[in-house]
Design a protein around this motif. Structure first.
Motif, PDB file in Angstrom:
ATOM      1  N   GLY A   1     -44.640  -5.812   6.520  1.00 52.91           N
ATOM      2  CA  GLY A   1     -45.886  -6.059   5.810  1.00 52.91           C
ATOM      3  C   GLY A   1     -46.180  -5.012   4.757  1.00 52.91           C
ATOM      4  N   GLY A   2     -47.392  -5.059   4.273  1.00 49.37           N
ATOM      5  CA  GLY A   2     -47.810  -4.118   3.246  1.00 49.37           C
ATOM      6  C   GLY A   2     -49.248  -4.383   2.847  1.00 49.37           C
ATOM      7  N   ARG A   3     -49.564  -4.073   1.602  1.00 46.59           N
ATOM      8  CA  ARG A   3     -50.920  -4.265   1.091  1.00 46.59           C
ATOM      9  C   ARG A   3     -50.844  -4.745  -0.355  1.00 46.59           C
ATOM     10  N   THR A   4     -51.625  -5.759  -0.677  1.00 48.87           N
ATOM     11  CA  THR A   4     -51.600  -6.300  -2.038  1.00 48.87           C
ATOM     12  C   THR A   4     -52.291  -5.335  -3.000  1.00 48.87           C
ATOM     13  N   GLY A   5     -52.131  -5.616  -4.301  1.00 49.21           N
ATOM     14  CA  GLY A   5     -52.823  -4.800  -5.289  1.00 49.21           C
ATOM     15  C   GLY A   5     -54.330  -4.881  -5.147  1.00 49.21           C
ATOM     16  N   GLY A   6     -54.817  -5.994  -4.573  1.00 49.63           N
ATOM     17  CA  GLY A   6     -56.249  -6.157  -4.350  1.00 49.63           C
ATOM     18  C   GLY A   6     -56.739  -5.533  -3.058  1.00 49.63           C
ATOM     19  N   GLY A   7     -55.820  -4.884  -2.313  1.00 52.05           N
ATOM     20  CA  GLY A   7     -56.218  -4.170  -1.105  1.00 52.05           C
ATOM     21  C   GLY A   7     -56.197  -4.989   0.165  1.00 52.05           C
ATOM     22  N   HIS A   8     -55.469  -6.122   0.184  1.00 50.77           N
ATOM     23  CA  HIS A   8     -55.430  -6.981   1.370  1.00 50.77           C
ATOM     24  C   HIS A   8     -54.156  -6.704   2.167  1.00 50.77           C
ATOM     25  N   SER A   9     -54.342  -6.246   3.414  1.00 53.78           N
ATOM     26  CA  SER A   9     -53.218  -5.920   4.287  1.00 53.78           C
ATOM     27  C   SER A   9     -52.568  -7.202   4.807  1.00 53.78           C
ATOM     28  N   HIS A  10     -51.240  -7.132   5.063  1.00 47.93           N
ATOM     29  CA  HIS A  10     -50.540  -8.306   5.563  1.00 47.93           C
ATOM     30  C   HIS A  10     -49.286  -7.898   6.320  1.00 47.93           C
ATOM     31  N   SER A  11     -48.870  -8.782   7.238  1.00 51.02           N
ATOM     32  CA  SER A  11     -47.578  -8.647   7.906  1.00 51.02           C
ATOM     33  C   SER A  11     -46.543  -9.358   7.046  1.00 51.02           C
ATOM     34  N   GLY A  12     -45.253  -9.194   7.395  1.00 55.23           N
ATOM     35  CA  GLY A  12     -44.255  -9.857   6.557  1.00 55.23           C
ATOM     36  C   GLY A  12     -42.849  -9.788   7.106  1.00 55.23           C
ATOM     37  N   SER A  13     -42.006 -10.707   6.608  1.00 53.70           N
ATOM     38  CA  SER A  13     -40.575 -10.715   6.904  1.00 53.70           C
ATOM     39  C   SER A  13     -39.866 -11.366   5.733  1.00 53.70           C
ATOM     40  N   ARG A  14     -38.808 -10.707   5.229  1.00 56.42           N
ATOM     41  CA  ARG A  14     -38.092 -11.230   4.080  1.00 56.42           C
ATOM     42  C   ARG A  14     -36.620 -11.375   4.390  1.00 56.42           C
ATOM     43  N   GLY A  15     -35.965 -12.234   3.612  1.00 56.83           N
ATOM     44  CA  GLY A  15     -34.537 -12.424   3.768  1.00 56.83           C
ATOM     45  C   GLY A  15     -34.015 -13.336   2.676  1.00 56.83           C
ATOM     46  N   SER A  16     -32.714 -13.573   2.725  1.00 56.09           N
ATOM     47  CA  SER A  16     -32.063 -14.438   1.753  1.00 56.09           C
ATOM     48  C   SER A  16     -31.622 -15.713   2.436  1.00 56.09           C
ATOM     49  N   PHE A  17     -31.363 -16.726   1.634  1.00 60.02           N
ATOM     50  CA  PHE A  17     -30.871 -17.974   2.202  1.00 60.02           C
ATOM     51  C   PHE A  17     -29.752 -18.495   1.324  1.00 60.02           C
ATOM     52  N   ARG A  56     -32.956 -16.731  -4.582  1.00 64.22           N
ATOM     53  CA  ARG A  56     -32.747 -17.295  -3.250  1.00 64.22           C
ATOM     54  C   ARG A  56     -33.227 -16.340  -2.159  1.00 64.22           C
ATOM     55  N   ASP A  57     -34.449 -15.894  -2.325  1.00 66.12           N
ATOM     56  CA  ASP A  57     -35.111 -15.046  -1.340  1.00 66.12           C
ATOM     57  C   ASP A  57     -36.289 -15.795  -0.735  1.00 66.12           C
ATOM     58  N   VAL A  58     -36.591 -15.488   0.515  1.00 64.15           N
ATOM     59  CA  VAL A  58     -37.735 -16.083   1.198  1.00 64.15           C
ATOM     60  C   VAL A  58     -38.560 -14.957   1.821  1.00 64.15           C
ATOM     61  N   TYR A  59     -39.872 -15.114   1.772  1.00 67.53           N
ATOM     62  CA  TYR A  59     -40.766 -14.111   2.358  1.00 67.53           C
ATOM     63  C   TYR A  59     -41.904 -14.826   3.066  1.00 67.53           C
ATOM     64  N   LEU A  60     -42.191 -14.382   4.287  1.00 64.65           N
ATOM     65  CA  LEU A  60     -43.312 -14.908   5.053  1.00 64.65           C
ATOM     66  C   LEU A  60     -44.320 -13.788   5.248  1.00 64.65           C
ATOM     67  N   ALA A  61     -45.600 -14.114   5.031  1.00 64.65           N
ATOM     68  CA  ALA A  61     -46.654 -13.105   5.156  1.00 64.65           C
ATOM     69  C   ALA A  61     -47.849 -13.691   5.899  1.00 64.65           C
ATOM     70  N   GLY A  62     -48.525 -12.834   6.649  1.00 67.41           N
ATOM     71  CA  GLY A  62     -49.734 -13.237   7.364  1.00 67.41           C
ATOM     72  C   GLY A  62     -50.892 -12.342   6.988  1.00 67.41           C
ATOM     73  N   PHE A  63     -52.029 -12.953   6.654  1.00 67.97           N
ATOM     74  CA  PHE A  63     -53.208 -12.196   6.231  1.00 67.97           C
ATOM     75  C   PHE A  63     -54.351 -12.392   7.224  1.00 67.97           C
ATOM     76  N   TYR A  64     -55.021 -11.284   7.541  1.00 69.78           N
ATOM     77  CA  TYR A  64     -56.186 -11.257   8.435  1.00 69.78           C
ATOM     78  C   TYR A  64     -55.837 -11.828   9.815  1.00 69.78           C
ATOM     79  N   LYS A  65     -56.401 -12.918  10.251  1.00 69.85           N
ATOM     80  CA  LYS A  65     -56.084 -13.435  11.590  1.00 69.85           C
ATOM     81  C   LYS A  65     -54.592 -13.703  11.726  1.00 69.85           C
ATOM     82  N   ALA A  66     -53.964 -14.193  10.671  1.00 71.54           N
ATOM     83  CA  ALA A  66     -52.524 -14.463  10.712  1.00 71.54           C
ATOM     84  C   ALA A  66     -51.723 -13.168  10.758  1.00 71.54           C
ATOM     85  N   GLU A  67     -52.242 -12.094  10.206  1.00 69.70           N
ATOM     86  CA  GLU A  67     -51.556 -10.805  10.298  1.00 69.70           C
ATOM     87  C   GLU A  67     -51.519 -10.331  11.747  1.00 69.70           C
ATOM     88  N   GLU A  68     -52.605 -10.603  12.475  1.00 71.92           N
ATOM     89  CA  GLU A  68     -52.692 -10.190  13.876  1.00 71.92           C
ATOM     90  C   GLU A  68     -51.819 -11.071  14.770  1.00 71.92           C
TER      91      GLU A  68
END
Length: 281
Positions: free
Chosen positions: A265-281, A129-141
């Motif tokens: 945020g963070g960076r994937t194993g493939g090297g793609h940077s991203h923003s992020g927010s996680r939480g429980s529901f 019961r976890d949720v995570y939102l991530a944005g990559f490239y234009k969405a990261e900005e």
């Protein structure tokens, strides 16, 4: 003589025929190129229509809900040039929700503009019961950690109540709205609210009309001094009485942060940077 003339006539016919075939060939080539160029947008549009952005592996949605959400994501995504993706899973391998999101992006290679391109992903881990939102490239900005946290706060009550379709619709529409604001701007600022702007305009308009109506009635020349006798008017008595001053001190309790969450945020194993927010529901 006639033979010579016939030969010249046949030669001219052959040359004319050759020129005609060349012109016909060039015309066909032009038409083929035209069809190829004109057909590209239709091919792209067809591929966009068939693109799937809802990966409901946890089977939380009906077929109709999936169809409606996919159409909504395609329509709003086209305006922001970003894929708005929803990924739900029962998480049989019991991975962290951030790892689930990063693995999804690396393996599926989503992106509106190209593989591994502009994308926003909502991942729902039904096992923990976890949720995570991530944005990559234009969405990261345009969907930085702070904006994603705002979106997550908006959808968490519906997720808790099991209203998944409503939560996903809110995610798509809010992400679309937030991406319309420049980075660093609070998209929930009341100054950007259309109803607030309309209310301000109505108030200002009312004030202007009131001033104009007041001035249209002429200047008022009668005031207090018209009837006051300065020789007999004055303060008859004045008294100041000090009683006491009382000061109390009260401890202000700090508000708790609520149901928790955060991340970033963070960076994937493939090297793609991203923003992020996680939480429980």
């Amino acid at each position: 003589m006639n033979t010579h003339m016939n030969k010249n006539k046949n030669k001219r016919k052959h040359m004319n025929k050759h020129k005609y075939m060349n012109k016909l060939g060039r015309l066909w080539l032009f038409l083929l190129l035209l069809f190829a160029v004109v057909g590209l947008p239709f091919q792209h549009a067809a591929s966009e229509v068939n693109k799937s952005l809802i990966y409901d592996e946890a089977h939380l949605l009906t077929a109709e809900q999936t169809k409606e959400l996919n159409e909504l994501a395609l329509r709003y995504g086209a305006e922001r040039e970003t894929d708005f993706i929803i990924f739900t899973t029962d998480n049989p391998e019991n991975l962290d929700v951030v790892d689930l999101t990063e693995n999804f992006y690396d393996e599926k290679a989503p992106g509106y503009d190209k593989p591994h391109g502009n994308a926003a992903i909502l991942t729902l881990d039904m096992r923990n019961r976890d949720v995570y939102l991530a944005g990559f490239y234009k969405a990261e900005e345009r969907l930085d950690d702070g904006r994603l946290q705002k979106i997550r706060s908006k959808i968490t009550p519906d997720l808790t109540e099991g209203n998944y379709a409503d939560a996903f619709e809110t995610y798509i529409k809010t992400a679309y709205k937030y991406m319309g604001f420049k980075p660093g701007v609070n998209p929930d600022n009341i100054l950007f609210n259309g109803w607030f702007q309309l209310g301000v305009a109505v108030v200002i308009g009312g004030i202007v009309v009131g001033i104009m109506a007041y001035r249209s009635g002429g200047t008022v020349t009668v005031n207090r001094m018209t009837y006051e006798d300065a020789a007999t008017s004055g303060v008859l008595a004045q008294e100041d009485r000090y009683i006491r001053t009382t000061t109390t001190r009260r401890k202000i309790e700090r508000q708790s942060s609520g149901s928790g969450g955060g991340g970033g945020g963070g960076r994937t194993g493939g090297g793609h940077s991203h923003s992020g927010s996680r939480g429980s529901f």
